[in-house]
Scaffold this motif. Structure first.
Motif, PDB file in Angstrom:
ATOM      1  N   ILE A   1       3.089  37.233  62.728  1.00  0.00           N
ATOM      2  CA  ILE A   1       2.664  38.008  64.177  1.00  0.00           C
ATOM      3  C   ILE A   1       1.828  39.124  63.235  1.00  0.00           C
ATOM      4  CG2 ILE A   1       3.331  39.429  65.927  1.00  0.00           C
ATOM      5  CD1 ILE A   1       5.763  37.267  66.431  1.00  0.00           C
ATOM      6  N   ALA A   2       2.610  40.272  62.552  1.00  0.00           N
ATOM      7  CA  ALA A   2       1.576  41.385  61.994  1.00  0.00           C
ATOM      8  C   ALA A   2       0.378  40.795  61.463  1.00  0.00           C
ATOM      9  CB  ALA A   2       2.361  42.179  60.979  1.00  0.00           C
ATOM     10  N   ALA A   3       0.378  39.725  60.684  1.00  0.00           N
ATOM     11  CA  ALA A   3      -1.004  39.286  60.109  1.00  0.00           C
ATOM     12  C   ALA A   3      -1.760  38.759  60.923  1.00  0.00           C
ATOM     13  CB  ALA A   3      -0.722  37.926  59.047  1.00  0.00           C
ATOM     14  N   ILE A   4      -1.576  38.083  62.271  1.00  0.00           N
ATOM     15  CA  ILE A   4      -2.298  37.647  63.251  1.00  0.00           C
ATOM     16  C   ILE A   4      -3.060  38.992  63.845  1.00  0.00           C
ATOM     17  CG2 ILE A   4      -2.527  36.539  65.387  1.00  0.00           C
ATOM     18  CD1 ILE A   4      -0.628  34.492  64.313  1.00  0.00           C
ATOM     19  N   PHE A   5      -2.192  40.192  64.037  1.00  0.00           N
ATOM     20  CA  PHE A   5      -2.541  41.196  64.778  1.00  0.00           C
ATOM     21  C   PHE A   5      -3.379  41.925  63.930  1.00  0.00           C
ATOM     22  CE2 PHE A   5      -2.229  45.810  65.191  1.00  0.00           C
ATOM     23  CZ  PHE A   5      -2.556  45.812  66.612  1.00  0.00           C
ATOM     24  N   LEU A   6      -3.443  42.211  62.489  1.00  0.00           N
ATOM     25  CA  LEU A   6      -4.118  42.674  61.973  1.00  0.00           C
ATOM     26  C   LEU A   6      -5.653  42.107  61.638  1.00  0.00           C
ATOM     27  CD1 LEU A   6      -2.054  43.996  58.907  1.00  0.00           C
ATOM     28  CD2 LEU A   6      -2.997  45.544  60.456  1.00  0.00           C
ATOM     29  N   LEU A   7      -5.645  40.679  61.713  1.00  0.00           N
ATOM     30  CA  LEU A   7      -6.963  40.200  61.480  1.00  0.00           C
ATOM     31  C   LEU A   7      -7.680  39.802  62.609  1.00  0.00           C
ATOM     32  CD1 LEU A   7      -5.718  37.050  59.518  1.00  0.00           C
ATOM     33  CD2 LEU A   7      -7.148  38.599  58.426  1.00  0.00           C
ATOM     34  N   SER A   8      -6.858  40.011  63.803  1.00  0.00           N
ATOM     35  CA  SER A   8      -7.692  39.878  65.268  1.00  0.00           C
ATOM     36  C   SER A   8      -8.140  41.328  65.522  1.00  0.00           C
ATOM     37  CB  SER A   8      -6.788  39.608  66.433  1.00  0.00           C
ATOM     38  OG  SER A   8      -5.768  40.383  66.593  1.00  0.00           O
ATOM     39  N   SER A   9      -7.321  42.201  65.205  1.00  0.00           N
ATOM     40  CA  SER A   9      -7.714  43.717  65.542  1.00  0.00           C
ATOM     41  C   SER A   9      -8.915  44.405  64.349  1.00  0.00           C
ATOM     42  CB  SER A   9      -6.709  44.767  65.360  1.00  0.00           C
ATOM     43  OG  SER A   9      -6.237  44.872  64.021  1.00  0.00           O
ATOM     44  N   ALA A  10      -8.970  43.682  63.120  1.00  0.00           N
ATOM     45  CA  ALA A  10     -10.048  43.963  62.227  1.00  0.00           C
ATOM     46  C   ALA A  10     -11.477  43.999  62.857  1.00  0.00           C
ATOM     47  CB  ALA A  10      -9.830  43.349  60.926  1.00  0.00           C
ATOM     48  N   GLY A  11     -11.595  42.832  63.537  1.00  0.00           N
ATOM     49  CA  GLY A  11     -12.901  42.696  64.309  1.00  0.00           C
ATOM     50  C   GLY A  11     -13.117  43.680  65.362  1.00  0.00           C
ATOM     51  N   VAL A  12     -12.325  44.270  65.793  1.00  0.00           N
ATOM     52  CA  VAL A  12     -12.593  45.390  66.823  1.00  0.00           C
ATOM     53  C   VAL A  12     -12.639  46.733  66.338  1.00  0.00           C
ATOM     54  CG1 VAL A  12     -11.811  46.263  69.161  1.00  0.00           C
ATOM     55  CG2 VAL A  12     -11.427  43.862  68.354  1.00  0.00           C
ATOM     56  N   ALA A  13     -13.692  47.425  66.385  1.00  0.00           N
ATOM     57  CA  ALA A  13     -13.836  48.751  66.029  1.00  0.00           C
ATOM     58  C   ALA A  13     -14.561  49.476  67.258  1.00  0.00           C
ATOM     59  CB  ALA A  13     -14.596  48.853  64.647  1.00  0.00           C
ATOM     60  N   HIS A  14     -14.123  50.660  67.585  1.00  0.00           N
ATOM     61  CA  HIS A  14     -14.615  51.547  68.625  1.00  0.00           C
ATOM     62  C   HIS A  14     -14.882  50.922  70.014  1.00  0.00           C
ATOM     63  CE1 HIS A  14     -15.101  54.961  66.291  1.00  0.00           C
ATOM     64  NE2 HIS A  14     -15.834  54.230  65.412  1.00  0.00           N
ATOM     65  N   GLY A  15     -13.877  49.865  70.133  1.00  0.00           N
ATOM     66  CA  GLY A  15     -13.521  49.152  71.546  1.00  0.00           C
ATOM     67  C   GLY A  15     -14.689  48.158  71.714  1.00  0.00           C
ATOM     68  N   ARG A  16     -15.338  47.476  70.598  1.00  0.00           N
ATOM     69  CA  ARG A  16     -16.136  46.361  70.773  1.00  0.00           C
ATOM     70  C   ARG A  16     -15.992  45.416  69.794  1.00  0.00           C
ATOM     71  NH1 ARG A  16     -21.370  49.601  68.895  1.00  0.00           N
ATOM     72  NH2 ARG A  16     -21.416  48.908  66.664  1.00  0.00           N
ATOM     73  N   SER A  17     -15.934  44.074  70.032  1.00  0.00           N
ATOM     74  CA  SER A  17     -15.735  43.125  69.220  1.00  0.00           C
ATOM     75  C   SER A  17     -17.045  42.879  68.249  1.00  0.00           C
ATOM     76  CB  SER A  17     -15.766  41.701  69.879  1.00  0.00           C
ATOM     77  OG  SER A  17     -15.484  40.728  69.241  1.00  0.00           O
ATOM     78  N   ARG A  18     -16.486  42.737  67.179  1.00  0.00           N
ATOM     79  CA  ARG A  18     -17.349  42.553  65.894  1.00  0.00           C
ATOM     80  C   ARG A  18     -17.261  40.974  65.198  1.00  0.00           C
ATOM     81  NH1 ARG A  18     -19.262  47.904  63.435  1.00  0.00           N
ATOM     82  NH2 ARG A  18     -19.020  49.438  64.993  1.00  0.00           N
ATOM     83  N   ARG A  19     -18.310  40.974  64.455  1.00  0.00           N
ATOM     84  CA  ARG A  19     -18.415  39.831  63.630  1.00  0.00           C
ATOM     85  C   ARG A  19     -18.325  40.174  61.942  1.00  0.00           C
ATOM     86  NH1 ARG A  19     -22.644  36.689  61.895  1.00  0.00           N
ATOM     87  NH2 ARG A  19     -23.942  37.927  63.333  1.00  0.00           N
ATOM     88  N   PHE A  20     -17.716  39.608  61.321  1.00  0.00           N
ATOM     89  CA  PHE A  20     -17.961  39.909  59.839  1.00  0.00           C
ATOM     90  C   PHE A  20     -18.764  39.112  59.078  1.00  0.00           C
ATOM     91  CE2 PHE A  20     -16.541  39.291  55.258  1.00  0.00           C
ATOM     92  CZ  PHE A  20     -16.624  40.607  54.902  1.00  0.00           C
ATOM     93  N   VAL A  21     -19.829  39.725  58.433  1.00  0.00           N
ATOM     94  CA  VAL A  21     -20.859  39.054  57.666  1.00  0.00           C
ATOM     95  C   VAL A  21     -20.981  39.546  56.137  1.00  0.00           C
ATOM     96  CG1 VAL A  21     -23.575  38.745  57.612  1.00  0.00           C
ATOM     97  CG2 VAL A  21     -22.408  39.336  59.765  1.00  0.00           C
ATOM     98  N   SER A  22     -20.865  38.346  55.336  1.00  0.00           N
ATOM     99  CA  SER A  22     -20.557  38.734  54.013  1.00  0.00           C
ATOM    100  C   SER A  22     -21.758  37.714  53.222  1.00  0.00           C
ATOM    101  CB  SER A  22     -19.282  38.522  53.479  1.00  0.00           C
ATOM    102  OG  SER A  22     -19.206  38.532  52.344  1.00  0.00           O
ATOM    103  N   SER A  23     -22.586  38.318  52.364  1.00  0.00           N
ATOM    104  CA  SER A  23     -23.432  37.419  51.588  1.00  0.00           C
ATOM    105  C   SER A  23     -23.706  38.053  50.258  1.00  0.00           C
ATOM    106  CB  SER A  23     -24.850  37.426  52.105  1.00  0.00           C
ATOM    107  OG  SER A  23     -25.903  36.888  51.379  1.00  0.00           O
ATOM    108  N   HIS A  24     -23.678  37.270  49.187  1.00  0.00           N
ATOM    109  CA  HIS A  24     -23.822  37.798  47.795  1.00  0.00           C
ATOM    110  C   HIS A  24     -25.499  37.773  47.557  1.00  0.00           C
ATOM    111  CE1 HIS A  24     -19.834  37.895  46.808  1.00  0.00           C
ATOM    112  NE2 HIS A  24     -19.532  36.818  47.365  1.00  0.00           N
ATOM    113  N   ASP A  25     -26.114  37.052  48.415  1.00  0.00           N
ATOM    114  CA  ASP A  25     -27.732  37.027  48.047  1.00  0.00           C
ATOM    115  C   ASP A  25     -28.507  38.019  48.848  1.00  0.00           C
ATOM    116  OD1 ASP A  25     -27.325  35.210  46.151  1.00  0.00           O
ATOM    117  OD2 ASP A  25     -27.356  33.481  47.977  1.00  0.00           O
ATOM    118  N   GLU A  26     -28.365  38.072  50.316  1.00  0.00           N
ATOM    119  CA  GLU A  26     -29.025  38.640  51.390  1.00  0.00           C
ATOM    120  C   GLU A  26     -28.218  40.046  51.946  1.00  0.00           C
ATOM    121  OE1 GLU A  26     -32.374  38.558  51.983  1.00  0.00           O
ATOM    122  OE2 GLU A  26     -32.425  37.131  50.522  1.00  0.00           O
ATOM    123  N   PRO A  27     -28.608  41.179  51.956  1.00  0.00           N
ATOM    124  CA  PRO A  27     -28.037  42.294  52.476  1.00  0.00           C
ATOM    125  C   PRO A  27     -28.095  41.953  53.976  1.00  0.00           C
ATOM    126  CG  PRO A  27     -29.983  42.958  51.631  1.00  0.00           C
ATOM    127  CD  PRO A  27     -30.043  41.858  51.294  1.00  0.00           C
TER     128      PRO A  27
END
Length: 197
Positions: free
Chosen positions: A11-37
């Protein structure tokens, strides 16, 4: 022996993963790339060191310590400021010109650098870029070695807050200009490779 239930950990892991995408009250999507910034920007850092000859109102940094005895003891160095720590609260701009007010800029670099070489002018930076405008809010945190003799040098973007929540990347530094030991302007090309958008 006590038996541990895995349910609270899951439950703690699910909470942390779901809340990591929310910063300052808005939903965010994680973007990661080693080639393009995922985000790029160019900023100029203006550092005006107080050295007793210039105005305190026109200075944005000051030595917090004096150089060590090793700074002048090495014959080939001629004095490298080894061991001196400088604390700064520098304005940052998108263009090369100094802002009209050094105290009221929307982007500031706040932190320290220290001279860490007996043989050459080299520094180590640890600072935050603080954004406080309608376009961007939050911080980018940077640290790393600044080998001043090199034309370009990279330091790490190790994190961020607000619009730069959990950002990671590289800032390429280039000395754009300097006047003796009291003023320098660094061009910083920042490329983030991990962003929440």
């Amino acid at each position: 022996m006590a038996t541990w239930s895995k349910a609270p950990l899951i439950i703690a892991a699910i909470f942390l993963l779901s809340s990591a995408g929310v910063a300052h009250g808005r939903s965010r999507r994680f973007v990661s790339s080693h080639d393009e910034p995922c985000m790029e920007m160019r900023l100029y850092l203006h550092d005006i060191l107080y050295d007793y000859s210039n105005s305190t109102s026109n200075s944005t940094s000051a030595a917090a310590t004096k150089p060590t005895a090793l700074a002048t003891a090495v014959p080939s160095s001629g004095g490298t400021f080894f061991g001196e720590v400088v604390v700064f609260n520098d304005p940052m701009t998108e263009g090369k010109a100094l802002p009209p007010s050094l105290e009221e800029t929307e982007v500031r670099a706040q932190g320290l650098y220290l001279y860490n070489s007996k043989e050459a002018f080299n520094a180590w930076f640890a600072f935050s870029i603080v954004f406080n405008s309608t376009a961007r809010r939050g911080t980018l945190n940077l640290m790393g070695a600044d080998i001043i003799a090199e034309k370009t040098r990279d330091i790490s973007v190790v994190g961020g807050t607000g619009d730069f929540f959990m950002a990671r990347g590289v800032a390429t530094l280039r000395t754009d200009t300097f006047e003796g030991f009291t003023y320098f302007r660094l061009q910083m090309d920042i490329k983030l490779y991990e962003c929440y958008v």
